[in-house]
Structures are given as C-alpha cells and as structure tokens.
Design a protein around this motif. Structure first.
Motif, PDB file in Angstrom:
ATOM      1  N   VAL A 369      -5.045 -28.194 -10.638  1.00  0.00           N
ATOM      2  CA  VAL A 369      -4.355 -26.993  -9.655  1.00  0.00           C
ATOM      3  C   VAL A 369      -3.717 -26.366 -11.502  1.00  0.00           C
ATOM      4  N   SER A 370      -4.399 -24.797 -11.316  1.00  0.00           N
ATOM      5  CA  SER A 370      -3.569 -24.411 -12.784  1.00  0.00           C
ATOM      6  C   SER A 370      -1.767 -23.259 -12.521  1.00  0.00           C
ATOM      7  N   LEU A 371      -0.953 -23.421 -13.914  1.00  0.00           N
ATOM      8  CA  LEU A 371       0.421 -22.966 -13.225  1.00  0.00           C
ATOM      9  C   LEU A 371       0.290 -21.969 -14.613  1.00  0.00           C
ATOM     10  N   ILE A 372       0.565 -21.036 -14.231  1.00  0.00           N
ATOM     11  CA  ILE A 372       0.650 -19.622 -14.926  1.00  0.00           C
ATOM     12  C   ILE A 372       2.675 -19.445 -15.273  1.00  0.00           C
ATOM     13  N   MET A 373       3.183 -19.510 -16.235  1.00  0.00           N
ATOM     14  CA  MET A 373       4.676 -18.840 -17.034  1.00  0.00           C
ATOM     15  C   MET A 373       4.348 -18.262 -17.315  1.00  0.00           C
ATOM     16  N   PHE A 374       5.460 -17.585 -17.056  1.00  0.00           N
ATOM     17  CA  PHE A 374       5.456 -16.156 -16.898  1.00  0.00           C
ATOM     18  C   PHE A 374       6.909 -15.327 -17.831  1.00  0.00           C
ATOM     19  N   ASP A 375       7.338 -15.490 -19.064  1.00  0.00           N
ATOM     20  CA  ASP A 375       8.604 -14.885 -19.448  1.00  0.00           C
ATOM     21  C   ASP A 375       8.391 -13.139 -19.709  1.00  0.00           C
ATOM     22  N   VAL A 376       9.544 -12.442 -19.594  1.00  0.00           N
ATOM     23  CA  VAL A 376       9.822 -11.245 -19.384  1.00  0.00           C
ATOM     24  C   VAL A 376      10.329 -10.694 -21.543  1.00  0.00           C
ATOM     25  N   ASP A 377       9.762 -10.728 -21.966  1.00  0.00           N
ATOM     26  CA  ASP A 377       9.560  -9.923 -23.736  1.00  0.00           C
ATOM     27  C   ASP A 377      10.490  -9.102 -23.712  1.00  0.00           C
ATOM     28  N   TYR A 378      11.697  -9.906 -25.095  1.00  0.00           N
ATOM     29  CA  TYR A 378      12.673  -9.222 -24.911  1.00  0.00           C
ATOM     30  C   TYR A 378      14.240  -9.481 -24.358  1.00  0.00           C
ATOM     31  N   PHE A 379      14.169 -10.819 -22.895  1.00  0.00           N
ATOM     32  CA  PHE A 379      15.131  -9.752 -21.637  1.00  0.00           C
ATOM     33  C   PHE A 379      16.610  -9.476 -22.428  1.00  0.00           C
ATOM     34  N   LYS A 380      16.286 -10.007 -23.523  1.00  0.00           N
ATOM     35  CA  LYS A 380      18.312 -10.398 -23.778  1.00  0.00           C
ATOM     36  C   LYS A 380      18.418  -8.844 -24.198  1.00  0.00           C
ATOM     37  N   ARG A 381      17.065  -9.208 -24.708  1.00  0.00           N
ATOM     38  CA  ARG A 381      17.452  -7.380 -25.840  1.00  0.00           C
ATOM     39  C   ARG A 381      17.459  -6.147 -24.737  1.00  0.00           C
ATOM     40  N   TYR A 382      17.252  -6.024 -23.567  1.00  0.00           N
ATOM     41  CA  TYR A 382      16.993  -5.707 -22.101  1.00  0.00           C
ATOM     42  C   TYR A 382      18.498  -5.445 -21.733  1.00  0.00           C
ATOM     43  N   ASN A 383      19.012  -6.797 -21.294  1.00  0.00           N
ATOM     44  CA  ASN A 383      20.565  -6.951 -20.512  1.00  0.00           C
ATOM     45  C   ASN A 383      21.777  -5.623 -21.949  1.00  0.00           C
ATOM     46  N   ASP A 384      21.053  -6.328 -23.159  1.00  0.00           N
ATOM     47  CA  ASP A 384      22.068  -5.953 -24.193  1.00  0.00           C
ATOM     48  C   ASP A 384      22.001  -4.154 -23.635  1.00  0.00           C
ATOM     49  N   SER A 454      12.593  -2.788 -27.085  1.00  0.00           N
ATOM     50  CA  SER A 454      11.399  -4.063 -27.312  1.00  0.00           C
ATOM     51  C   SER A 454      11.086  -3.699 -28.142  1.00  0.00           C
ATOM     52  N   GLU A 455      10.667  -4.212 -29.613  1.00  0.00           N
ATOM     53  CA  GLU A 455       9.889  -4.917 -30.588  1.00  0.00           C
ATOM     54  C   GLU A 455       8.587  -4.351 -30.959  1.00  0.00           C
ATOM     55  N   LEU A 456       8.099  -4.408 -29.419  1.00  0.00           N
ATOM     56  CA  LEU A 456       6.969  -3.513 -29.402  1.00  0.00           C
ATOM     57  C   LEU A 456       6.380  -1.837 -29.266  1.00  0.00           C
TER      58      LEU A 456
END
Length: 507
Positions: A369-384, A454-456
């Motif tokens: 069973v494979s599990l992929i975990m995702f995280d939205v990059d720089y999301f705290k900065r997005y909210n700010d 985003s820093e990207l």
C-alpha cells in the motif's frame, strides 16, 4: 385483510402519495423557477435595450454640441477678429445653438479665460472662466477633441449644466482659448421623465470614471458623486460595452438588475436599473393564483390518501409509528456518519476517513500500500498575502484538482489537515505511486494559481510530495511517518518536488 396485504397496500398508497407529492412539488418548483428566470431574462433584455436607447440619445445629444463646437473651431480667426458678429441673440453662435434644445448656451473664451462671445443676449463682459476645470484642462493639454466635464452651475443662467468644451489654437498650434457648449441637466431630466418606471427603478448617466452626471429619480445633490467602486466600473465595462447584471447600487444600497451601455464616441455610460424587490413582488403576484391551485390540488390528493391510510392503519398504527421512527433514526444516523467522514471545506475525506481507509487497506491488501503526502508550498505566506478566505478558496481548488486526477476506484484522496492532503493507493508499489505524485504536481502547476508570496520563481501555487510504501506487517503509523519524513525531505530540497522512500528528491 391479512397483515402482509395491508402493509403492501399501505406501501402502494404511500408510494402513490410520495410520487404525487414529489411530482407536484417538483413540477411547481421548476415552473416557478423557470418563470422567475424568464422574468429576469425579460427584464435583463429590456434593461439592456433601454440603456442602449438612452446611450444613443446621449451620444446624439453630445454629438450635436460637438459639431457646433467644431464649426466654431473652424471659424476661430473670425471669432477673435469680429466677436460682436458672433454674440447676442442674432449672432452666429445663437444661430448654431438654435436647433439644439439641450444647450443652455455657446461660449468662446480667450486664453486668459475672459468672455469673448456668447449665444446669449446678456452682457457678460466681466465673466471669466479661467478657474473652471474644463478651461484649465484645455490650457494644459493639446488634445484637440471635445471634452465632457462634470456637472457645474452656470454662471450665466444659474442652472446645472454639463460643459462640453473644445480647445482653440492659433495657426502655430498654440493655445488661443476655449469654445464651450453647456448642456442643460434639465434636458436629461425632461427626456428621462418620459420613461415609465417604478418608484425604486433608476436611470443614470455617468462618465467612464464613475462620476454621476444625472440620475432619476434622485435629487441634484447626488450629481458628481463617484460610483467608481460599483461593479460596473470595477469589472463589467472591461468585459463588455453593453450588458446586464445585478448588484447593489452605490447610490442607495438597493439591489437592482441593471442594463448598461457605454457610448461608442464619448467616455459616457448609461445605466438602467430595475429594483429586484419590486420585481419579485410583481412576479409573486402574477404567480399566486397558479401556486394556490397547485397547493389546493396537492392537499386534496393528500387528504384522499390519508383517509385511505386511516382505515388501513386502524389495527397497526402504533407498530407503524414505531417502524417509521426507527427508519428515520437509521437514516439520520447514516447521514451523520457520512458527514462525519467528510471535510467541510474541500468535500474530500477528512482525517477520520484517512485513518480508517489506511488501516483497512493495510489489513485487506496482500500487495504493498503506497501513501503520498502533499503539502501546499509556502501556504502560510499565501494566507498572509491574500487572506484566509482566499486561502480557503486555494485549498478548495487544490482539492478539486487532486480529486479529478485519473485514479482507480480503490484509490482515495483525503485532506490530512491544514494545507496537507494525502492519496492512499492500495496494491501499488512506490514507483507507480511516484507517477501518480508527478501527475498531481503537474496538474497543480498547470492550474497556475497565483502565489506572489512564494519563493519559487514561477510565483504560482505548488505542492511538495512525500511517498512511502508498506512492507508486510507494517502498521499505519509507520507508513504515515515514512511519508511524512519523505515530505519533509522534499520541502528541504526546495519544494515543488517529490521525495521517495529513500529521501531522494524526484524533480
């Protein structure tokens, strides 16, 4: 009658009542909805057509004045050489203004703003317009076109007028003076007064900067008010020159269905607004008879059905009431159970569903069973940067993109918490999970959701992903921890990438 047959008959009667009720309610609701949509469409078309008609009237009104000013400009030398021939009731300016009922008067001013000639018969030789906004604008700008200013009070007549002005130049192109035609606000008041409208309806003439030049039925105190914050100027005019939409008026806060039209030749806009409250009241009154007939018919059918059921239920009312209560409780419990497994913001499975499905997949699957975990990059900065409401919309869009990935029916997309998402892939090896993660990151990149904080370099919303795959006997916590470590490695490697079980970033 046997109990089984009684119950069967009751079911048939109930099904009949339910069918009739659903049919009547659905048909009536659809007819009412369609009637309201037709009413909105009719009013929308009428508002657009009326706005277009008023825009053409306004364009003709100002075009006629523009033509008179152009004629003055062609005779500039003569005006300055023989101003007395152009002044007074028998002068040339009076002849130009005679066929134009919208005009309060035609005027010519020299480069100092002093009166030179007028179509009116009064002596205004001491009059100076150097402080008027229209005069200052022409003095400082070489634009040769006619300019329509804001509403002012005429110094010659004392009435409210809309100045239409034209720069006059000498042979070398230097500023020589201004030709002015003052259009009476009363002219629009009279013309707009010919249209029948309800008390809450609105007719308005504005310039494209949102300055109100006239509005019926509002008093003159609202003239020159800025309506630039209205959706008409912030959004709609940039999309279409002619259209219709519903919004709250910036004049009185009332909601109206507006038709609008921007003039082709001049920077002016006409808006026609119909008060939605009055529209709803009129629509309701026109449909009350049909609604009453439908309700009466429905009640008659229900009454007949309940009379039949009353005879059938005489011997088993208590039992049937208990069964209905149990069925309702079961239905509510099922609904509550389903709601408890969903995330209210994104509509995906929530953390509870994630834990339940991951444990079930590990227990039931003989394959990894494979599990992929995702995280939205720089999301705290997005909210700010954009605010939490925009952040919620961002999470909803990311969730929608993940939900619509090409996955198997056994795969499950959930919201793990905050800005983290997960995909559970039963019977899937890590290499195949990496392909799914690549598709997910690519889908988010293609969506190109703006993220200036985003820093990207791309300045768009991106994801980081961590992948883990189970081994025989693995527990859910071990699989989650491995995926979380891989996700941390992806974020540490620069984000917008994928980390596998060895912690290697897969770009």
């Amino acid at each position: 009658m046997p109990l089984a047959r009684t119950r069967k008959t009751e079911r048939l009667v109930l099904l009949f009542l339910l069918f009739i009720s659903v049919f009547i309610v659905t048909a009536c609701s659809w007819a009412l909805w369609q009637s309201w949509q037709d009413r909105l469409q009719d009013v929308s078309v009428r508002a657009r057509n009326q706005a277009l008609s008023l825009s053409r009237q306004a364009q003709d009104t100002f075009l006629q004045v523009n033509i008179a000013l152009d004629e003055i400009a062609r005779q500039t030398d003569e005006v300055f050489r023989r101003p007395e021939a152009y002044s007074g009731r028998s002068g040339i300016l009076a002849g130009l203004s005679l066929p134009l009922p919208q005009l309060a008067g035609l005027f010519v001013y020299d480069k100092e703003g002093n009166w030179l000639a007028t179509s009116r018969d009064q002596p205004f030789r001491q009059m100076n317009n150097a402080d008027r906004e229209s005069f200052i604008w022409h003095r400082d700008h070489a634009d040769a076109g006619a300019r329509i200013g804001q509403v002012v009070r005429s110094r010659s007549t004392g009435e409210l007028v809309i100045p239409v002005s034209l720069r006059l130049n000498d042979a070398e192109g230097n500023f020589r003076g201004v030709a002015l035609g003052s259009v009476k606000v009363a002219f629009f008041r009279q013309y707009y007064g010919w249209y029948e409208q309800s008390a809450g309806d609105l007719l308005a003439l504005m310039n494209t900067r949102g300055i109100l030049l006239y509005a019926r039925p509002f008093p003159d105190s609202v003239l020159n008010r800025s309506l630039s914050s209205s959706p008409l100027f912030t959004n709609l005019l940039s999309q279409s020159r002619i259209g219709s939409a519903t919004w709250h008026s910036r004049l009185d806060g009332e909601e109206r269905l507006f038709g609008y039209a921007r003039l082709e030749r001049y920077p002016l806009v006409v808006a026609v607004g119909y008060e939605t409250r009055a529209m709803r009241q009129a629509w309701w009154m026109s449909n009350i008879t049909g609604i009453s007939v439908n309700i009466f018919t429905w009640l008659l059918v229900l009454l007949f059905g309940f009379l039949v059921l009353r005879q059938l239920r005489a011997s088993q009312r208590s039992h049937q009431a208990l069964m209905r209560s149990q069925d309702e409780l079961t239905r509510l419990n099922g609904t509550l159970s389903d709601l408890a497994m969903l995330d209210g913001l994104t509509g995906l499975g929530n953390r509870r569903q994630f834990d339940f499905y991951l444990e079930k997949s590990l227990r039931d699957s003989a394959l990894p069973v494979s599990l992929i975990m995702f995280d939205v990059d720089y999301f705290k900065r997005y909210n700010d940067e954009y605010g939490h409401i925009a952040g919620d919309r961002c999470l909803q869009e990311v969730a929608a993109l993940l939900k619509h990935l090409s996955l198997r029916s056994t795969d499950r997309v959930t919201r793990y918490g905050g800005e983290e998402f997960a995909i559970i892939l039963p019977g899937t090896h890590a290499r195949d999970a990496e392909k799914v993660a690549h598709r997910a990151l690519e889908a988010i990149r293609r969506a190109a959701l703006p993220h200036e904080a985003s820093e990207l370099a791309e300045k768009i919303v991106t994801l980081s992903a961590g992948i883990s795959a189970s081994f025989p006997g693995d527990q859910p916590d071990a699989l989650k921890q491995a995926a979380d470590r891989a996700l941390y490695a992806a974020k540490k490697a620069g984000r917008n990438c994928i980390a596998g079980t060895e912690g290697i970033c897969l770009l």
